[in-house]
Enzyme design. Sequence first.
Site, short mmCIF file in Angstrom:
data_model
loop_
_atom_site.label_atom_id
_atom_site.label_comp_id
_atom_site.label_asym_id
_atom_site.label_seq_id
_atom_site.Cartn_x
_atom_site.Cartn_y
_atom_site.Cartn_z
N GLU A 85 -4.20 -17.85 -0.40
CA GLU A 85 -4.17 -16.21 -0.60
C GLU A 85 -5.23 -15.84 0.78
O GLU A 85 -5.99 -15.05 0.52
CB GLU A 85 -4.52 -15.21 -1.59
CG GLU A 85 -3.12 -15.54 -2.42
CD GLU A 85 -3.05 -14.34 -3.24
OE1 GLU A 85 -2.84 -13.59 -4.20
OE2 GLU A 85 -4.56 -14.17 -4.38
N HIS A 125 3.92 -10.65 -5.67
CA HIS A 125 2.64 -10.33 -6.48
C HIS A 125 2.88 -8.19 -6.10
O HIS A 125 4.01 -7.54 -5.52
CB HIS A 125 1.64 -10.56 -5.45
CG HIS A 125 0.22 -10.20 -5.56
ND1 HIS A 125 -0.33 -8.53 -6.01
CD2 HIS A 125 -1.09 -10.70 -5.50
CE1 HIS A 125 -1.50 -8.58 -6.35
NE2 HIS A 125 -1.95 -9.76 -6.65
N HIS A 184 -11.96 -12.90 0.05
CA HIS A 184 -10.61 -14.63 0.26
C HIS A 184 -11.60 -15.53 1.81
O HIS A 184 -11.67 -15.40 2.15
CB HIS A 184 -9.51 -14.68 0.00
CG HIS A 184 -8.91 -14.35 -1.32
ND1 HIS A 184 -7.73 -14.00 -1.42
CD2 HIS A 184 -9.70 -13.51 -2.31
CE1 HIS A 184 -7.74 -13.01 -2.20
NE2 HIS A 184 -8.99 -13.47 -2.85
N HIS A 229 -12.13 -14.83 -7.32
CA HIS A 229 -11.58 -14.07 -8.71
C HIS A 229 -13.00 -14.13 -9.87
O HIS A 229 -13.58 -14.05 -10.39
CB HIS A 229 -10.71 -13.22 -9.01
CG HIS A 229 -9.71 -12.63 -7.57
ND1 HIS A 229 -8.15 -11.68 -8.21
CD2 HIS A 229 -9.84 -12.89 -7.00
CE1 HIS A 229 -8.43 -11.54 -6.87
NE2 HIS A 229 -9.02 -11.84 -6.26
N ASP A 269 -14.29 -9.06 -3.83
CA ASP A 269 -13.40 -10.05 -3.69
C ASP A 269 -13.40 -10.23 -2.32
O ASP A 269 -12.62 -9.09 -1.37
CB ASP A 269 -11.96 -9.67 -4.33
CG ASP A 269 -11.01 -10.06 -4.58
OD1 ASP A 269 -10.76 -11.45 -3.31
OD2 ASP A 269 -9.37 -9.41 -4.69
N ARG A 327 0.73 -0.90 -0.20
CA ARG A 327 0.12 -0.42 0.19
C ARG A 327 0.51 1.65 -0.39
O ARG A 327 -0.18 2.72 0.48
CB ARG A 327 -0.89 -0.01 1.27
CG ARG A 327 -1.87 -1.37 1.10
CD ARG A 327 -3.25 -1.08 2.04
NE ARG A 327 -3.62 -2.60 2.43
CZ ARG A 327 -3.96 -2.89 1.74
NH1 ARG A 327 -4.49 -2.55 0.74
NH2 ARG A 327 -4.64 -4.16 1.54
N HIS A 368 -4.01 -19.05 -7.87
CA HIS A 368 -4.29 -18.34 -6.52
C HIS A 368 -5.26 -19.52 -5.83
O HIS A 368 -6.42 -19.69 -6.59
CB HIS A 368 -4.34 -16.98 -6.28
CG HIS A 368 -3.71 -16.15 -6.41
ND1 HIS A 368 -3.27 -15.00 -6.68
CD2 HIS A 368 -2.18 -16.12 -6.82
CE1 HIS A 368 -2.29 -14.12 -6.88
NE2 HIS A 368 -1.35 -14.96 -6.78
N HIS A 391 -2.65 -6.61 -11.16
CA HIS A 391 -3.53 -6.87 -11.23
C HIS A 391 -4.29 -5.47 -12.28
O HIS A 391 -3.50 -4.69 -12.17
CB HIS A 391 -5.05 -6.24 -10.34
CG HIS A 391 -4.80 -7.39 -8.95
ND1 HIS A 391 -5.48 -7.03 -8.30
CD2 HIS A 391 -4.15 -8.31 -8.97
CE1 HIS A 391 -5.83 -7.88 -7.41
NE2 HIS A 391 -4.93 -8.79 -7.80
N GLU A 438 -3.49 -11.33 -13.87
CA GLU A 438 -4.16 -11.79 -12.71
C GLU A 438 -5.80 -11.67 -13.34
O GLU A 438 -6.25 -10.77 -13.63
CB GLU A 438 -4.23 -11.50 -10.94
CG GLU A 438 -4.94 -12.65 -10.29
CD GLU A 438 -4.58 -12.46 -8.76
OE1 GLU A 438 -3.99 -11.53 -8.42
OE2 GLU A 438 -5.35 -12.60 -8.11
N ASP A 442 -7.32 -16.67 -10.12
CA ASP A 442 -7.80 -16.47 -8.97
C ASP A 442 -9.26 -17.11 -8.67
O ASP A 442 -9.73 -16.53 -8.91
CB ASP A 442 -7.63 -15.27 -7.72
CG ASP A 442 -7.43 -15.23 -6.75
OD1 ASP A 442 -8.80 -15.94 -6.23
OD2 ASP A 442 -7.03 -14.61 -6.28
N TYR A 459 -0.62 -2.92 -4.54
CA TYR A 459 -1.68 -1.71 -5.13
C TYR A 459 -2.59 -1.20 -5.53
O TYR A 459 -3.62 -0.67 -5.57
CB TYR A 459 -2.20 -2.68 -3.71
CG TYR A 459 -2.96 -4.10 -2.86
CD1 TYR A 459 -2.92 -5.32 -3.99
CD2 TYR A 459 -2.86 -3.98 -1.75
CE1 TYR A 459 -2.58 -6.62 -2.94
CE2 TYR A 459 -3.07 -5.39 -1.15
CZ TYR A 459 -2.90 -6.48 -1.56
OH TYR A 459 -3.03 -7.90 -1.36
ZN LIG Z 1 -5.28 -13.69 -5.79
ZN LIG Z 2 -3.52 -9.98 -6.83
#
Ligand SMILES: [Zn+2]
Ligand SMILES: [Zn+2]
Length: 282
Positions: free
Chosen positions: A260, A67, A230, A181, A228, A37, A215, A107, A144, A178, A70
């Site tokens: 994840e 990864h 998880h 996702h 989204d 972040r 993922h 992403h 992704e 994923d 974000y």
């Molecule tokens: Zn993922």
């Molecule tokens: Zn991701």
Amino acid sequence: MLLLGAHMSTAGGLHTAFDRGEALGCTAIQIFTSSPRQWRGRKLTDADVREFRQAWDASSCRVCLAHDIYLTRLGTRDSAILSRSRSTFAQEIRTCQRLGLSGLVMHPVGDTDADEDAVLARVADSLNAVFDEVPFEGTQVLLETTAGQGANVGYRFEQLARIIDGVEQDARLGICVDTCHVFAAGYDISGKTGWRKMMSELEATVGLARLKAIHLNDSRKPLGSRVDRHAHIGRGEIGEAAFERVMRDRRLAKIPKLLETPKENDMDAVNLALLRKLAGKK
Ligand SMILES: [Zn+2]
Ligand SMILES: [Zn+2]
């Protein structure tokens, strides 16, 4: 050999991820090379890189992926954010290549109210610019599949294929599916028919040869919700039987599979044990 593991924390240094992975029996892991972040990446010295590579060599981990942070929005129309995204992403690829990572998951993101075709074209333009700037030294960019939440694109395989079509050095691109996702995006992989359908759509659009990572996340939100969240394996809307199909699909045997899911209560160990059982590897 099953390439199975989870996203690992790097608190205390990037190299510490391997010890954490080792403790869980991971043969594949994923890391953030810097705080996801924050724009400013961690400055890695040559000694950091050596330490990382030594820890990796000494571990049973075969595959390590990164990864992306974000904040990256390679498809935004905001020119200041776009240029910051491109330069930070270029830097991230350099870092991954220094570390010897085979893939960097990212992403495709634009703007919430934007025309998606324009976003896809801008993501491709950004990747062209970044690839022109940074020569290939081993790290592929893995687009992704997203849940389609907010400003995310790439929630249909056709969209990922469009991005790939627009990139000149397309050998530098792969994709990461994923499970949470795709389900949230509307691919019903909870049942056998839906799984087959998703796989054949993937084959017909992007092609299975591009698939470089999976993922493994169950979904707290229902099919097509485009949200989204998880969930632990078998404890969400997708369900355990679907993960047995993923783990036993021969076409995916050599693809690294990474959790994840939330880390509380040592749940990585629980999820990994379940996945090994579903794979028939105990
Ligand atoms: Zn993922
Ligand atoms: Zn991701």
